[in-house]
Design an enzyme around this catalytic site. Sequence first.
Site, short mmCIF file in Angstrom:
data_model
loop_
_atom_site.label_atom_id
_atom_site.label_comp_id
_atom_site.label_asym_id
_atom_site.label_seq_id
_atom_site.Cartn_x
_atom_site.Cartn_y
_atom_site.Cartn_z
N SER A 142 90.65 42.08 39.61
CA SER A 142 91.54 41.27 38.78
C SER A 142 91.15 41.40 37.32
O SER A 142 89.97 41.61 36.99
CB SER A 142 91.45 39.79 39.19
OG SER A 142 92.18 38.97 38.29
N TYR A 155 85.61 32.82 41.00
CA TYR A 155 86.61 33.87 41.22
C TYR A 155 86.41 35.01 40.22
O TYR A 155 86.39 36.19 40.59
CB TYR A 155 88.01 33.28 41.09
CG TYR A 155 89.12 34.29 41.32
CD1 TYR A 155 89.48 34.68 42.61
CD2 TYR A 155 89.81 34.85 40.24
CE1 TYR A 155 90.50 35.59 42.82
CE2 TYR A 155 90.83 35.76 40.45
CZ TYR A 155 91.16 36.13 41.74
OH TYR A 155 92.17 37.05 41.94
#
Length: 270
Positions: A142, A155
């Site tokens: 990401s 995350y």
Amino acid sequence: MRQYRTALVTGASGGLGAEFARELAARGSALVLVARDEVRLEELARELRKRHGVDVAVMSADLSDPAGLARVERRLSAEEPPIDLLVNNAGVIGEVGPFATRDPDTEERNLRLNLLAVMRLTHAAVGGMARRRHGGVINVSSAMGFLQIPGGSSYAAAKSFVTSLSQIVHSEVRLLGVHVLALCPGSTRTNLHRSGTRRGWTLGRVREPGFVVREALAALAAGRPVHVPGGEYKLKVFLARHAPRRLVNRLLYPGWDVQTSRRLAESLDA
């Protein structure tokens, strides 16, 4: 693009995983689809068999569970038929907010999926691929791994690990005909994105899954170790990597550190 006879896709029941499956089936690859939701996997498998005439196998497995993860590792290590392409797509955003207020058991469970499963499945795949001198791995990371946004600690850290791991392993196996790609999209129209939006994250323009998947397969074919789809996110990642941190904070997520600190203070006071 190089032809991959058999691809294994995790998180294939929806979003990017299902889009990877559809695109690979259209290009003639047989598939092994992995996710927890067996009903949705079977529906997708029937669709792909009917539309493209490819072989599709289904594996229901929870990759945050050691037993489920081990089953998928064994399939990746098997030589008959060998897996030529692994798409590590399964992941979860989890809670967004101050790190100090999170449940550590939930954080650990999320990290087992976002980080440990990616590492173990990559490890299970690349050895056999290197012996056969052919293969590819797409690890769905990401742009968050570069942006380090307040409120997204675990995350973002997990995605930073995935990006770094992918680059290093790529450098170790590329001369043996194996390419490892860290795919680092920004906001993409998937259930994962909708989950993040509900929790207060909007990173910029929302891209369609088909665009991200086609970009990923082209980047893998070109032998790139990292790819950020879309010009907007390329610019944001460039700034995050090279500009001073205080400037990045002001330009890319102004006030998020203040908001996160305020939420933590309110939680502690309560």
